[in-house]
Design a protein around this motif. Sequence first.
Motif: not given
Length: 270
Positions: A41-53
């Motif tokens: 398992v590799e982890t990455t800090v996200t710059a942004l996240h967005h839930v689409q419709g």
Amino acid sequence: MTESTARTSAVPAPTTAELVRSACARATDAVLAVEGVANAVETTVTALHHVQGSGDVVVSVPLDSPAATATWPAIGVTPTAMLEITDLAPLPLREPVRALVWLRGTLHPVPATEIRALLDDIAAEHPHPGLLDVGHTAVLLRLVLSSVIIADSQGAEPVSVRELVDATPDPFWEAETDWLRHLESDHADLVAALSRRLPAALRRGRVRPLGVDRFGIRLRVEREHDDGTACDTDVRLPFGAPVHDVAGLSRAIRALAGCVFLNGLRARST
């Protein structure tokens, strides 16, 4: 440790799916964990996240991150991933985490032909500076969801993807941070008045604004056991009716606090 009563329909409150949508909308802290080769398992800090419709979640990650390389077509597999979103309180509380959301599914690259339109859609809903990095130092990925779980002081609860699609964030999610900070820093009298609505045992603690939505306000009571260990409690105070704008929110808070000067009324001058 934070305590609270279990969720109950007797107290008006957002649905669990709405809680997830609101947490996803306002939270800035998120980590993407990708299952790679040999189940590593590799982890990455996200710059942004967005839930689409559609219910899919679009995330932006660095070009050289494990998440980005895991979706290279040359690998020939579709990786499983989980996005952990941390909803932090706007105030410096002893326990700042209000909720954790876990979004699990499969991770896919966004085709180059779709990136520009997708960036425009995201910017139209919620402009984010991280969008400017896409195509330069960051790449967009799509998480196609299979499961959703939220955990807070009331316990952990799953949400179906369909419920998530049908839900929307609370109308006050974007203004909540500034509103709660203003309430604590400039209206200690209102917080004190609200605390008088709490059970007597909770009034001995330090009462802090924790959250607000169209159904009511949540308070965090920071206390200690007799042995000095932390014993914090979250309490929801419901409004008389759901509110839909800032003016209605202000009136509802003052009504809860027992303020007699509502709707623009002022004390009689002498």
